[in-house]
Design an enzyme around this catalytic site. Structure first.
Site, mmCIF file in Angstrom:
data_model
loop_
_atom_site.group_PDB
_atom_site.id
_atom_site.type_symbol
_atom_site.label_atom_id
_atom_site.label_comp_id
_atom_site.label_asym_id
_atom_site.label_seq_id
_atom_site.Cartn_x
_atom_site.Cartn_y
_atom_site.Cartn_z
ATOM 1 N N TYR A 81 0.816 -1.222 0.000
ATOM 2 C CA TYR A 81 0.000 0.000 0.000
ATOM 3 C C TYR A 81 0.855 1.280 0.000
ATOM 4 O O TYR A 81 0.601 2.180 -0.807
ATOM 5 C CB TYR A 81 -1.008 -0.008 1.155
ATOM 6 C CG TYR A 81 -1.898 1.200 1.160
ATOM 7 C CD1 TYR A 81 -2.789 1.441 0.118
ATOM 8 C CD2 TYR A 81 -1.831 2.140 2.177
ATOM 9 C CE1 TYR A 81 -3.589 2.571 0.096
ATOM 10 C CE2 TYR A 81 -2.635 3.265 2.166
ATOM 11 C CZ TYR A 81 -3.508 3.476 1.123
ATOM 12 O OH TYR A 81 -4.296 4.593 1.101
ATOM 13 N N GLU A 139 1.549 6.289 -7.117
ATOM 14 C CA GLU A 139 0.499 7.232 -7.500
ATOM 15 C C GLU A 139 1.034 8.666 -7.460
ATOM 16 O O GLU A 139 0.759 9.463 -8.364
ATOM 17 C CB GLU A 139 -0.709 7.081 -6.582
ATOM 18 C CG GLU A 139 -1.463 5.784 -6.793
ATOM 19 C CD GLU A 139 -2.450 5.464 -5.687
ATOM 20 O OE1 GLU A 139 -2.556 6.244 -4.709
ATOM 21 O OE2 GLU A 139 -3.131 4.424 -5.793
#
EC number: 4.2.1.134
Length: 195
Positions: free
Chosen positions: A119, A126
């Site tokens: 994550y 991102e």
């Protein structure tokens, strides 16, 4: 003559979006149903952390990657798709089996542990995708608009603010997932070695 059974070269990474971009957009759109499942009670998860996770993916995929063709050719798109699919494959398998009352210890542990390294890497990827997209949004003016009274929305500034929010959201989501992991694995059978 050389036979390659597995080729993961430059072209395959650059062409990731062209090969599976439509499938990723459809799958990420369908994943929004997870929010409905939580609201209706099919899934026992908390709404806000899932909402944050799905929102960041939708923004990155539809706003940042899909709207800028130059970004679609970046390596980070392939990396993001690998991370997202790895997490989703384990999480959705675990969730589906949990809903029908089937539990596997290894899958439970994997579902509650795999996200810990992946994550944060997703969020970094991102953020890197946003960083790489900034020059294209600046030059094209996509999503930037003029408002009345000499006001304007300059979309690269919006993305820069979103970058900060992305890391704040990561902290909140990571904290929630960690406490969820602790609760789920608390009754997890662990074999202890005898000394």
């Amino acid at each position: 003559m050389t036979v390659r059974f597995f080729s993961f070269g430059e072209d395959s990474m650059v062409d990731t979006f062209y090969a599976i971009g439509l499938v990723m957009r459809v799958c990420q759109s369908i994943s929004l149903l997870e929010l409905l499942h939580i609201c209706v009670g099919i899934e026992p998860n908390h709404l806000l952390p899932r909402f944050l996770q799905l929102t960041e993916r939708i923004i990155i995929l539809f706003v940042v990657i899909t709207s800028q063709e130059e970004v679609q050719e970046k390596y980070v798109v392939c990396v993001l798709f690998i991370f997202w699919n790895l997490l989703d494959m384990v999480r959705y398998t675990y969730s589906m089996l949990s809903v029908i009352g089937i539990s596997y210890a290894v899958l439970t542990w994997l579902s509650q542990t795999l996200w810990m390294p992946i994550y944060p890497l997703c969020v970094l990827a991102e953020a890197f995708a946003i960083y790489q997209s900034l020059p294209y949004f600046e030059s094209s003016g996509t999503y930037s608009t003029k408002l009345p009274f000499d006001l304007a929305i300059y979309f690269p500034y919006v993305l820069k603010m979103y970058l900060m929010m992305l890391f704040i959201g990561m902290y909140f989501t990571y904290s929630h997932l960690y406490s969820e992991r602790r609760d789920v694995l608390q009754g997890f059978p662990v074999k202890k070695k005898k000394v």
